[in-house]
Design a protein around this motif. Structure first.
Motif, mmCIF file in Angstrom:
data_model
loop_
_atom_site.group_PDB
_atom_site.id
_atom_site.type_symbol
_atom_site.label_atom_id
_atom_site.label_comp_id
_atom_site.label_asym_id
_atom_site.label_seq_id
_atom_site.Cartn_x
_atom_site.Cartn_y
_atom_site.Cartn_z
ATOM 1 N N ASP A 1 0.800 -1.004 0.149
ATOM 2 C CA ASP A 1 -0.142 0.133 0.008
ATOM 3 C C ASP A 1 0.772 1.050 -0.060
ATOM 4 N N PRO A 2 0.566 2.264 -0.615
ATOM 5 C CA PRO A 2 1.556 3.692 -0.647
ATOM 6 C C PRO A 2 1.739 3.864 0.704
ATOM 7 N N ALA A 3 0.703 3.609 1.691
ATOM 8 C CA ALA A 3 0.768 4.123 3.079
ATOM 9 C C ALA A 3 2.022 3.628 4.069
ATOM 10 N N GLU A 4 2.635 2.320 3.149
ATOM 11 C CA GLU A 4 3.698 1.302 3.847
ATOM 12 C C GLU A 4 4.782 2.374 3.657
ATOM 13 N N LEU A 5 4.840 3.065 2.466
ATOM 14 C CA LEU A 5 6.180 3.610 2.110
ATOM 15 C C LEU A 5 6.810 4.664 3.278
ATOM 16 N N ASP A 6 5.781 5.225 4.054
ATOM 17 C CA ASP A 6 6.585 6.008 5.138
ATOM 18 C C ASP A 6 7.109 5.113 6.282
ATOM 19 N N VAL A 7 6.445 4.008 6.588
ATOM 20 C CA VAL A 7 7.120 3.065 7.360
ATOM 21 C C VAL A 7 8.563 2.723 7.137
ATOM 22 N N TRP A 8 8.580 2.523 5.796
ATOM 23 C CA TRP A 8 9.758 1.770 5.354
ATOM 24 C C TRP A 8 10.877 2.874 5.400
ATOM 25 N N LYS A 9 10.357 4.103 4.906
ATOM 26 C CA LYS A 9 11.459 5.211 4.866
ATOM 27 C C LYS A 9 12.034 5.372 6.317
ATOM 28 N N ALA A 10 11.021 5.296 7.283
ATOM 29 C CA ALA A 10 11.369 5.130 9.014
ATOM 30 C C ALA A 10 12.533 4.145 9.055
ATOM 31 N N ILE A 11 12.293 2.940 8.540
ATOM 32 C CA ILE A 11 13.136 1.965 8.816
ATOM 33 C C ILE A 11 14.435 2.157 8.101
ATOM 34 N N VAL A 12 14.330 2.735 6.978
ATOM 35 C CA VAL A 12 15.675 2.991 6.148
ATOM 36 C C VAL A 12 16.451 3.904 6.987
ATOM 37 N N ASP B 1 16.477 4.643 10.117
ATOM 38 C CA ASP B 1 17.194 4.270 11.164
ATOM 39 C C ASP B 1 18.257 3.139 10.787
ATOM 40 N N PHE B 2 18.039 2.304 9.763
ATOM 41 C CA PHE B 2 19.194 1.824 9.185
ATOM 42 C C PHE B 2 20.510 2.367 8.593
ATOM 43 N N GLU B 3 20.148 3.380 7.992
ATOM 44 C CA GLU B 3 21.131 4.273 7.384
ATOM 45 C C GLU B 3 22.069 5.007 8.629
ATOM 46 N N ALA B 4 21.403 5.238 9.806
ATOM 47 C CA ALA B 4 22.099 6.074 10.772
ATOM 48 C C ALA B 4 23.018 4.951 11.168
ATOM 49 N N ALA B 5 22.707 3.714 11.235
ATOM 50 C CA ALA B 5 23.404 2.648 12.115
ATOM 51 C C ALA B 5 24.567 2.217 11.042
ATOM 52 N N ASN B 6 24.234 2.292 9.651
ATOM 53 C CA ASN B 6 25.154 2.128 8.668
ATOM 54 C C ASN B 6 25.443 3.233 7.755
ATOM 55 N N PRO B 7 26.390 4.265 8.211
ATOM 56 C CA PRO B 7 26.408 5.449 7.213
ATOM 57 C C PRO B 7 27.016 5.073 5.839
ATOM 58 N N ASN B 8 27.502 3.959 5.405
ATOM 59 C CA ASN B 8 28.050 3.940 4.251
ATOM 60 C C ASN B 8 26.937 3.492 3.196
ATOM 61 N N ILE B 9 25.756 2.819 3.773
ATOM 62 C CA ILE B 9 24.638 2.308 2.842
ATOM 63 C C ILE B 9 23.454 3.114 2.663
ATOM 64 N N THR B 10 23.125 3.480 1.466
ATOM 65 C CA THR B 10 21.866 4.052 1.167
ATOM 66 C C THR B 10 20.993 3.203 0.721
ATOM 67 N N VAL B 11 19.736 3.176 1.066
ATOM 68 C CA VAL B 11 18.641 2.270 0.484
ATOM 69 C C VAL B 11 17.658 3.055 -0.075
ATOM 70 N N ASP B 12 17.244 2.443 -1.335
ATOM 71 C CA ASP B 12 16.165 3.201 -2.322
ATOM 72 C C ASP B 12 14.994 2.292 -2.201
ATOM 73 N N VAL B 13 13.874 2.657 -1.427
ATOM 74 C CA VAL B 13 12.655 1.738 -1.349
ATOM 75 C C VAL B 13 11.762 2.013 -2.463
ATOM 76 N N GLN B 14 11.265 1.016 -2.957
ATOM 77 C CA GLN B 14 10.429 1.037 -4.045
ATOM 78 C C GLN B 14 8.987 0.158 -3.920
ATOM 79 N N VAL B 15 7.860 0.789 -3.990
ATOM 80 C CA VAL B 15 6.741 0.199 -3.627
ATOM 81 C C VAL B 15 5.597 0.188 -4.757
ATOM 82 N N SER B 16 5.358 -0.998 -5.226
ATOM 83 C CA SER B 16 4.414 -1.307 -6.403
ATOM 84 C C SER B 16 3.228 -2.008 -5.878
ATOM 85 N N ASP B 17 1.844 -1.745 -6.491
ATOM 86 C CA ASP B 17 0.626 -2.560 -6.152
ATOM 87 C C ASP B 17 1.150 -3.919 -6.570
ATOM 88 N N TRP B 18 0.234 -5.134 -5.832
ATOM 89 C CA TRP B 18 0.651 -6.438 -6.061
ATOM 90 C C TRP B 18 0.751 -6.679 -7.447
#
Lengths: 295, 426
Positions: B42-53, B55-72
């Motif tokens: 759901d597009p609503a999930e993107l915000d949660v994933w951005k928050a997870i990302v 957090d992850f990027e703060a713990a792993n400063p050399n990695i950036t994550v690009d999140v892509q959400v599509s419908d099923w």
């Protein structure tokens, strides 16, 4: 066929410049992909593992795969109802819309609206119209004292989707026929009215023969559209796990390529669909030489 | 009329293949690395994933994550196109039943060596959620979250009809009697418009697998060669559903369901429904009071279905270490807590499943039931050719549910067709 103006001198250059982008698109987009589909139709490919040669096995499957044969029969059945339906109904609407009454452009716009409306939205509305207990159509049927119909049950779904597809195509057909009707010189009608011809004599004696080019063109376009029909049908007949109660060839191509890991088989089905359309077109052009009247 | 341009896709694939070959070295600490994570949702999930990302990027400063959400639907088409072009996302979401279609075709990276380097990393997870991803060569995927099926019920509708709420330990006979008592023609126009129970009869997950298991039947054989839905015990379960639908008329048939936009529970036209946790966020907006109760008990005991959505890494990922670090983070306390708060699924990490992040959500319901259901849950089957098989069985039965075909003969035919799909995918 030798008519119209010919480009001269610098016009030729501009002709090339203007047509270039479309031609490049056609060569790479259409021609390239037709060739790719042809090649893939002789292979096994699931998109994930390397392509392996398949010989003619994908073409043999066209005659042995029951699901595909059902789709093929459905496509023919659909076309046999859809093509005459679109031609007759849209010609009828065009004759009505050819009158010179006030506000005619509003009516023309209304008939054209389905052509510019999203198929998904349209199908949703038709689903509500066709509803078994809550649908508007059955509501009117029962208030008029008729038996209600389960429009989208398997046994009626074909006719129901043909009706929606014809409805959706009236607008474009109407434009073609309006153009043909407008081109008929008014002298013929004046002569007919002086001679005292009635409405039917005018229609069958003047209008019908002189719109045969439009009938021919509309039949051709409708046939191509019928063989490619997919969106309304799928939206109205899809089932929970992705199948359709009225599977057609384009649906089968899509399912095989994207759901069943069978890109080679899907390509063979696409080639057969193209060949069938080409053969029908050949037949139409043969008919055109015999029956179509060009003024 | 819109047509599907397969040929265009093919050309796009060929072009992508031509330029997708090069592979950058990297994934080691120090050099900046960019990875892609793709999922359906759901597009609503993107915000949660951005928050997870973040957090992850703060713990792993050399990695950036690009999140892509599509419908099923577009997710799977997009994924297959990218895989065919050898340019798959580094990490992507997997639905367990479809996992083997990708794993067996060699599209996925074996995660076992990475798991071995992180001893104990799977210890805190519910073991049954890992089951789907296990192969003889090790794990090629790990669960991200899971779904068990329970019965949702509309409390207001029960109160109005003066019927007692369903309780844990109830039987299918109780379910049938309760459903019958709640099936009504509220408008008095001769058409039933309030149904006692609603299922997706074409879908095994919130539809029919639970009752087939509860009657002692099964779905397919362990070696994935035989379809078992036509065996005698499974047929008893089918008959039970058929009778509820056509004798009691307490379950609506698919033609009726589609008239209500597909969700009779939310529209207030159904008293009970078999469903998973993914429906909870949208039902938290419902205008009526509702709660959940475990699946009923059948002649062979209690049964429900468990299915886990998971992560996999593309075989050709240029940064497998970074990709695995991301998976590990989402499976950690921090990542699982955020996913649990999103509310679409149950966390696979036991400690988070027992924490307020999961148990106390916007909807005031007994979330513990989703977790307790694991005790008697069967894994939603995972085998090659799942999509085609599920369509042969699920859609093949639709004419029966719509009252247009006979149950026994249709099942006979379906088993033959479904076995042919299994044979083709051997």
């Amino acid at each position: 066929m030798d008519y119209g103006l010919k480009p001269l001198g610098r016009e030729k250059l501009w002709l090339g410049v203007m047509l270039g982008p479309t031609l490049i698109g056609l060569v790479f987009g259409a021609l390239g992909s037709i060739l790719a589909t042809l090649v893939l139709s002789f292979t096994h490919w699931d998109l994930l593992t390397p392509i392996t040669p398949a010989g003619f096995s994908n073409y043999v499957a066209l005659f042995t795969n029951p699901a595909y044969l059902k789709a093929l029969i459905n496509t023919f059945e659909f076309s046999a109802m859809y093509v005459p339906g679109v031609v007759i109904v849209s010609m009828f609407v065009a004759v009505l819309m050819d009158s010179k009454i006030r506000g005619i452009s509003i009516f023309r716009t209304i008939y054209f609206l389905p052509a510019v409306t999203s198929a998904v939205a349209t199908a949703l509305v038709w689903n509500m119209i066709y509803g078994k207990d809550t649908g508007i159509l059955n509501y009117y049927l029962s208030s008029l004292g008729f038996q209600t119909v389960c429009w989208l049950c398997t046994k009626n779904a074909m006719v129901s989707v043909v009706i929606v597809n014809i409805w959706g195509a009236i607008g474009e057909g109407m434009i073609i026929f309006l153009a043909g009707l407008t081109a008929i010189p008014s002298e013929y009608y004046e002569a007919a009215s002086i001679d005292g011809a009635n409405v039917f004599q005018v229609f069958f004696g003047i209008t019908l023969p002189l719109v045969t080019p439009s009938i021919f063109f509309q039949t051709l376009i409708s046939t191509i559209n019928a063989f490619q029909a997919y969106d309304y049908i799928y939206m109205m007949t899809r089932q929970g796990q992705g199948d359709s109660s009225v599977p057609v060839v384009v649906f089968s191509i899509y399912r095989n390529a994207w759901n069943f890991f069978n890109y080679g088989g899907a390509s063979a089905q696409a080639i057969e669909l193209a060949v069938l359309v080409i053969l029908l077109m050949g037949f139409y052009f043969w008919l055109e030489r015999r029956y179509v009247v060009y003024e | 009329m819109k047509k599907i341009s397969f040929s265009l896709v093919i050309v796009a694939l060929l072009l992508l293949t031509a330029c997708g070959g090069q592979k950058a070295a990297g994934g080691t600490s120090g050099a900046p690395v960019k990875i892609t994570y793709m999922e359906w949702g759901d597009p609503a999930e993107l915000d949660v994933w951005k928050a997870i990302v973040s957090d992850f990027e703060a713990a792993n400063p050399n990695i950036t994550v690009d999140v892509q959400v599509s419908d099923w639907d577009s997710y799977w088409t997009k994924l297959k196109t990218l895989l065919a072009a050898n340019s798959s996302p580094d990490v992507f979401a997997m639905d367990a039943p479809l996992y083997l279609d990708y794993q067996a075709r060699g599209s996925l990276l074996n995660l076992q060596p990475y798991i071995d380097k992180n001893p104990g990393m799977l210890d805190g997870l519910f073991p049954i959620t890992l089951e789907a991803y296990k192969t003889p060569q090790g794990y090629f995927g790990l669960p991200r979250d899971f779904q068990t099926i329970v019965v949702f019920y509309n409390k207001d509708m029960f109160d109005k009809a003066g019927v007692a709420y369903p309780k844990a330990g109830w039987t299918y006979d109780d379910l049938r009697a309760t459903a019958k008592a709640l099936t009504k023609d509220t408008k008095g126009d001769g058409t039933i418009d309030q149904f006692g129970y609603v299922i997706d009869p074409w879908d095994m997950e919130p539809g029919w697998s639970e009752i087939v298991w509860a009657y002692g039947g099964d779905i397919i054989s362990a070696d994935h060669t035989k379809t078992l839905v036509g065996e005698p015990k499974a047929r008893q379960a089918w008959q039970f559903l058929y009778d509820m639908m056509h004798v009691d008329k307490s379950i609506p048939d698919p033609n009726t369901t589609s008239q209500y936009g597909g969700d009779l529970f939310l529209s207030g036209n159904a008293a009970m429904m078999a469903m998973g946790h993914w429906a909870v966020p949208s039902y938290s907006e419902a205008t009526f009071k509702w709660d959940v109760v475990p699946m009923p008990t059948g002649p062979a005991g209690q049964a429900t279905s468990v299915n886990s959505a998971g992560f996999v890494i593309g075989k050709d990922s240029a940064h497998p270490d970074a990709a695995f670090a991301f998976i590990k983070f989402v499976l950690s306390q921090a990542g699982q807590t955020r996913l649990a708060q999103m509310g679409f699924a149950c966390p696979v990490l036991k400690s988070v499943a027992a924490s307020p992040a999961f148990l106390q959500q916007k909807a005031q319901i007994n979330n513990q039931i989703f977790i307790d259901s694991l005790a008697y849950a069967h894994m939603k089957p995972v085998f090659k050719g799942y999509d085609e098989w599920a369509s042969v069985v699920g859609d093949g039965l639709t004419p029966v549910w719509n009252g247009e075909a006979d149950l026994t003969t249709t099942l006979d035919k379906i088993v033959v067709d479904a076995d042919a799909v299994l044979a083709k995918n051997k």
